[in-house]
Design an enzyme around this catalytic site. Structure first.
Site, mmCIF file in Angstrom:
data_model
loop_
_atom_site.group_PDB
_atom_site.id
_atom_site.type_symbol
_atom_site.label_atom_id
_atom_site.label_comp_id
_atom_site.label_asym_id
_atom_site.label_seq_id
_atom_site.Cartn_x
_atom_site.Cartn_y
_atom_site.Cartn_z
ATOM 1 C CD GLU A 80 -2.761 -1.160 2.490
ATOM 2 O OE1 GLU A 80 -3.165 -0.039 2.832
ATOM 3 O OE2 GLU A 80 -3.163 -2.230 3.001
ATOM 4 C CG HIS A 85 0.148 15.441 -4.681
ATOM 5 N ND1 HIS A 85 0.638 16.713 -4.864
ATOM 6 C CD2 HIS A 85 -0.879 15.285 -5.550
ATOM 7 C CE1 HIS A 85 -0.062 17.301 -5.826
ATOM 8 N NE2 HIS A 85 -0.988 16.460 -6.257
HETATM 9 P P1 ADP Z 1 -8.838 1.383 -0.262
HETATM 10 O O1 ADP Z 1 -9.188 0.501 0.906
HETATM 11 O O2 ADP Z 1 -9.739 1.162 -1.462
HETATM 12 O O3 ADP Z 1 -7.378 1.265 -0.633
HETATM 13 P P2 ADP Z 1 -8.199 3.944 0.980
HETATM 14 O O4 ADP Z 1 -9.011 4.568 2.064
HETATM 15 O O5 ADP Z 1 -6.877 3.339 1.366
HETATM 16 O O6 ADP Z 1 -9.133 2.887 0.238
HETATM 17 O O7 ADP Z 1 -7.995 5.052 -0.159
HETATM 18 C C1 ADP Z 1 -7.153 4.738 -1.245
HETATM 19 C C2 ADP Z 1 -7.542 5.433 -2.538
HETATM 20 O O8 ADP Z 1 -7.583 6.855 -2.331
HETATM 21 C C3 ADP Z 1 -6.517 5.204 -3.621
HETATM 22 O O9 ADP Z 1 -6.761 4.011 -4.340
HETATM 23 C C4 ADP Z 1 -6.643 6.454 -4.478
HETATM 24 O O10 ADP Z 1 -7.596 6.235 -5.506
HETATM 25 C C5 ADP Z 1 -7.152 7.511 -3.512
HETATM 26 N N1 ADP Z 1 -6.137 8.498 -3.080
HETATM 27 C C6 ADP Z 1 -6.382 9.845 -3.037
HETATM 28 N N2 ADP Z 1 -5.309 10.503 -2.595
HETATM 29 C C7 ADP Z 1 -4.347 9.574 -2.331
HETATM 30 C C8 ADP Z 1 -2.997 9.667 -1.867
HETATM 31 N N3 ADP Z 1 -2.440 10.858 -1.544
HETATM 32 N N4 ADP Z 1 -2.278 8.511 -1.719
HETATM 33 C C9 ADP Z 1 -2.857 7.327 -2.032
HETATM 34 N N5 ADP Z 1 -4.123 7.172 -2.493
HETATM 35 C C10 ADP Z 1 -4.881 8.286 -2.653
HETATM 36 MG MG MG Z 2 -5.788 1.442 0.799
#
Ligand code: ADP
Ligand code: MG
Length: 156
Positions: A80, A85
């Site tokens: 992960e 940013h």
């Molecule tokens: P999930 O359980 O689906 O991974 P998260 O709560 O971990 O959900 O959110 C991840 C998603 O958020 C990423 O897949 C991406 O689309 C979005 N996202 C937005 N900003 C960021 C960031 N700064 N770093 C990583 N993911 C981000």
């Molecule tokens: Mg995630």
């Protein structure tokens, strides 16, 4: 033995386990099981830092967690990436490229959510500091980020 860094990897961003990382202010872009399976086993679990880019976007600092996936009884890894940013939109389905340049610490269990969050914030500060040093900063320009799609394999 620990693999020498930097290590490059790329893959599609998929839905994670809905552990609410985003609600904690620390969203983590997850790679698919298949992409994680291509991760070499000599990159041990733990917290790392490096550079990341989404699609053809800019290269940003990131922190990365390589851990055991509880959904698979801890026999499969999860990878992960938290990109340091603020994005306007989610980027599920996009190709994420990462260059891992350094290691911070092993995986840990925390007594409370507050302790976990503050540890992650420390990791982020550590990553930011390290990545400003010339030996890590230079990888922001890694050719891996500029190679066209299709012409790249992992760890080139
Ligand atoms: P999930 O359980 O689906 O991974 P998260 O709560 O971990 O959900 O959110 C991840 C998603 O958020 C990423 O897949 C991406 O689309 C979005 N996202 C937005 N900003 C960021 C960031 N700064 N770093 C990583 N993911 C981000
Ligand atoms: Mg995630």
């Amino acid at each position: 033995a620990m693999r020498r860094l930097p290590y490059c990897h790329r893959g599609e961003v998929v839905k994670g386990f809905g552990r609410g990382s985003k609600e904690l202010g620390i969203p983590t872009a997850n790679f698919s099981e298949e992409v994680v399976e291509c991760f070499p086993s000599d990159i041990s679990t733990g917290i790392y830092y490096g550079w990341a880019c989404v699609g053809n976007g800019d290269v940003h600092k990131m922190v990365l967690s390589i851990g055991w996936n509880p959904f698979y009884k801890n026999i499969k890894k999860s990878v992960e990436t938290h990109i340091i940013h603020t994005f306007k939109e989610d980027f599920y389905g996009e190709i994420l490229r990462i260059v891992i340049t350094g290691y911070i610490r092993p995986e840990k269990n925390f007594d409370s959510l507050e302790a976990l969050i503050s540890a992650i914030h420390e990791d982020i500060e550590e990553a930011k500091r390290q990545l400003d040093l010339p030996e890590h900063l230079k990888y922001k320009e890694h050719s891996f980020f500029h190679l066209p799609e299709g012409k790249i394999a992992n760890n080139h």
